[in-house]
Design an enzyme around this catalytic site. Structure first.
Site: not given
Length: 176
Positions: A123, A135
């Site tokens: 992301h 992430c």
């Protein structure tokens, strides 16, 4: 896609990125802030249709009420969900731009093992190289470039040799 100490290599480009505040870990656990070692696959692409055009034909819009369950013992653990959900979860439709575009990975999916970690996405970063909760994050421009070229099944290699090496970089980025 291959994660290196300098960024993510994909199709001849090196994309600067951020990893989890817990660095790279071979023994990923829910809440440790680490990015898991392994060969992962891209399994989905989500985007905010109210903020951008569809980045690829296979992308699915993020709608109001879209969630991701991160409660280890819940039947929807590490799965998309819809509001209302009493279990612990992340809202996919956020006020900030971090999840305007999200590539989903198959980490601990589709049959999640409780406690192994959830929601390992690619992301947008908060700011350059600022650590994530596990992430891998990129600039908006690089993420758009990546989303236009990745396909379902695209491999993401997070080498075991990086375990323990990127924690220092994450610590420095948090202090900046």
């Amino acid at each position: 896609m291959v994660l290196t100490p300098m960024g993510l290599r994909f199709r001849g480009r090196l994309l600067p990125c951020a990893v989890g505040r817990g660095g790279i870990a071979a023994d990923k656990r829910e809440g440790d802030g680490a990015t898991p070692v392994g060969v992962h696959r891209v399994v989905g692409l989500l985007y905010r249709a109210d903020r951008m055009a569809r980045p690829a034909p296979w992308a699915r819009p993020i709608l109001p009420g879209d969630l991701w369950c991160d409660e280890s013992g819940h039947p929807l653990y590490n799965q998309p969900a819809r509001a209302p959900l009493a279990a612990s979860h992340e809202a996919l439709r956020r006020a900030d731009p971090l999840y305007d575009l999200v590539l989903l990975t198959d980490w601990n999916w589709p049959h999640a093992q409780p406690g192994r970690g959830s929601a390992i996405f690619l992301h947008q970063w908060r700011r350059p190289r600022y650590p994530t909760a596990g992430c891998i994050a990129f600039s908006r421009a690089d993420l758009l470039w990546l989303a236009a070229r990745a396909r379902p099944g695209t491999r993401l290699l997070v080498p075991g040799a990086l375990a323990g090496r990127l924690e220092r970089r994450a610590a420095v980025a948090r202090r900046e």
